[in-house]
Design an enzyme around this catalytic site. Structure first.
Site, PDB file in Angstrom:
ATOM      1  CB  VAL A  17      -0.951  -0.008   1.221  1.00 17.68           C
ATOM      2  CG1 VAL A  17      -1.695   1.309   1.338  1.00 17.68           C
ATOM      3  CG2 VAL A  17      -1.942  -1.163   1.114  1.00 17.68           C
ATOM      4  CE  LYS A  37       6.697  -8.807  -2.644  1.00 15.45           C
ATOM      5  NZ  LYS A  37       6.135  -8.328  -1.400  1.00 15.45           N
ATOM      6  CD  GLU A 122       5.687  -5.019  -1.299  1.00 13.53           C
ATOM      7  OE1 GLU A 122       5.029  -4.711  -2.309  1.00 13.53           O
ATOM      8  OE2 GLU A 122       5.249  -5.770  -0.408  1.00 13.53           O
ATOM      9  N   GLY A 123      10.323  -4.946  -0.548  1.00 17.05           N
ATOM     10  CA  GLY A 123      10.954  -6.177  -0.084  1.00 17.05           C
ATOM     11  C   GLY A 123       9.926  -7.291   0.058  1.00 17.05           C
TER      12      GLY A 123
HETATM   13  N1  LIG Z   1      -3.234   2.693   4.691  1.00 20.23           N
HETATM   14  C1  LIG Z   1      -3.913   1.581   4.352  1.00 20.23           C
HETATM   15  N2  LIG Z   1      -5.046   1.675   3.666  1.00 20.23           N
HETATM   16  C2  LIG Z   1      -5.736   0.571   3.311  1.00 20.23           C
HETATM   17  N3  LIG Z   1      -5.365  -0.677   3.609  1.00 20.23           N
HETATM   18  C3  LIG Z   1      -4.226  -0.833   4.307  1.00 20.23           C
HETATM   19  C4  LIG Z   1      -3.450   0.285   4.702  1.00 20.23           C
HETATM   20  N4  LIG Z   1      -2.368  -0.180   5.361  1.00 20.23           N
HETATM   21  C5  LIG Z   1      -2.486  -1.523   5.381  1.00 20.23           C
HETATM   22  N5  LIG Z   1      -3.602  -1.919   4.739  1.00 20.23           N
HETATM   23  C6  LIG Z   1      -4.122  -3.300   4.560  1.00 20.23           C
HETATM   24  O1  LIG Z   1      -3.281  -4.205   5.240  1.00 20.23           O
HETATM   25  C7  LIG Z   1      -3.151  -5.419   4.513  1.00 20.23           C
HETATM   26  C8  LIG Z   1      -1.711  -5.667   4.205  1.00 20.23           C
HETATM   27  O2  LIG Z   1      -1.217  -4.648   3.353  1.00 20.23           O
HETATM   28  P1  LIG Z   1      -0.118  -4.945   2.269  1.00 20.23           P
HETATM   29  O3  LIG Z   1      -0.559  -5.990   1.326  1.00 20.23           O
HETATM   30  O4  LIG Z   1       0.304  -3.626   1.702  1.00 20.23           O
HETATM   31  O5  LIG Z   1       1.022  -5.548   3.233  1.00 20.23           O
HETATM   32  P2  LIG Z   1       2.473  -6.034   2.843  1.00 20.23           P
HETATM   33  O6  LIG Z   1       3.354  -5.651   3.968  1.00 20.23           O
HETATM   34  O7  LIG Z   1       2.814  -5.552   1.493  1.00 20.23           O
HETATM   35  O8  LIG Z   1       2.279  -7.612   2.842  1.00 20.23           O
HETATM   36  P3  LIG Z   1       3.249  -8.722   2.164  1.00 20.23           P
HETATM   37  O9  LIG Z   1       4.252  -9.058   3.214  1.00 20.23           O
HETATM   38  O10 LIG Z   1       2.298  -9.843   1.877  1.00 20.23           O
HETATM   39  O11 LIG Z   1       3.850  -8.136   0.930  1.00 20.23           O
HETATM   40  C9  LIG Z   1      -3.953  -5.265   3.236  1.00 20.23           C
HETATM   41  O12 LIG Z   1      -5.190  -5.867   3.410  1.00 20.23           O
HETATM   42  C10 LIG Z   1      -4.052  -3.755   3.083  1.00 20.23           C
HETATM   43  O13 LIG Z   1      -5.175  -3.405   2.344  1.00 20.23           O
HETATM   44 MG   LIG Z   2       3.242  -6.634  -0.195  1.00 20.67          MG
END
Ligand SMILES: Nc1ncnc2c1ncn2[C@@H]1O[C@H](COP(=O)(O)OP(=O)(O)OP(=O)(O)O)[C@@H](O)[C@H]1O
Ligand SMILES: [Mg+2]
Length: 236
Positions: A17, A37, A122-123
């Site tokens: 996000v 990624k 993204e990591g």
């Molecule tokens: N500011 C935000 N607005 C809307 N949703 C958010 C927000 N921050 C976190 N989320 C929600 O949290 C969850 C995880 O977000 P995201 O997929 O970006 O995490 P990630 O760290 O990239 O995960 P991964 O380790 O799987 O890559 C999702 O469902 C996302 O929609």
């Molecule tokens: Mg992610």
């Protein structure tokens, strides 16, 4: 390499996000943005959806990043290693009987920057997640050399996770551009406000907050520029 590396205190904290919001902000200012990624897992859990904002909440990471960046990179160019099961990349690679090659990752990240003004990478999971047993997300971040944004949750437990990650990033010789707490609540509690202040003070770091975004309505997202040190670098 110009851009930013987005890590987090763990998996599912909001890295994609935040990375998407940064990528889109840069794109809207006219920059040509490439996204990267190193590995994506869990693709088995994503139904096939068109790459449109309407479906943004159901797109895998590399696809949402491409959409946000307005990039025309192919899947392979964004995420060279993609796995069906939701497992750590090194295990995904083992199950697919194809080890992750750090040289291929470095080459693909470099290639992604060709014709782009900046790279948003993204990591995977947190900073010490293994891509191979001897090449961690940290090592890729170090090879790319970009400032690191650390994504974290605002709630209980975040101080320890975030300070450990800050320490890990600095120990790797990298600059912590900022911490982003997400999703930041409309009415933050005393705990959340205290977490923000404590991380800023003990981590000597800039802390930004990102409110809950409607992923399907990017026109309503706030602008998130590159982190301060990197902005100064670009201006130089
Ligand atoms: N500011 C935000 N607005 C809307 N949703 C958010 C927000 N921050 C976190 N989320 C929600 O949290 C969850 C995880 O977000 P995201 O997929 O970006 O995490 P990630 O760290 O990239 O995960 P991964 O380790 O799987 O890559 C999702 O469902 C996302 O929609
Ligand atoms: Mg992610």
């Amino acid at each position: 390499m110009r851009g930013e590396f987005i890590t987090g205190t763990g998996t599912e904290v909001g890295k994609t996000v935040v990375a998407a919001a940064i990528a889109r902000t840069a794109r809207m200012t006219g920059a040509r943005v490439a996204v990267f990624k190193p590995a994506v897992s869990g693709l088995d859990e994503y139904p096939l959806r068109p790459e449109t904002w309407e479906c943004a909440a159901e797109l895998p990471d590399h696809v949402l990043l491409r959409l946000a960046a307005g990039s025309s990179q192919a899947d392979d160019e964004i995420a060279p290693y993609r796995y069906g099961p939701p497992v750590s990349p090194h295990l995904g690679a083992e199950l697919a009987s194809e080890p992750i090659d750090p040289d291929r990752l470095r080459g693909a990240a470099l290639e992604a920057t060709e014709g782009a003004d900046l790279l948003i990478c993204e990591g995977v999971g947190g900073f010490l997640v293994p891509l191979t047993t001897d090449y961690l997300v940290r090592d890729l971040a170090r090879d790319l050399g970009m400032p690191v944004t650390i994504v974290a949750s605002p709630g209980l437990g975040t101080i320890n996770h975030t300070l450990l990650t800050i320490e890990g990033v600095r120990d790797a010789g990298l600059q912590v551009g900022r911490v982003v707490l997400t999703p930041w609540p409309e009415a933050p509690s005393l705990l959340e406000v205290s977490n923000r202040e404590t991380i800023a003070e003990l981590g000597s770091v800039r802390v930004e907050m990102l409110f809950h975004l409607d992923l399907t309505a990017p026109e309503r997202w706030p602008a998130i520029g590159l982190s301060e040190p990197e902005r100064r670098l670009r201006a130089a």
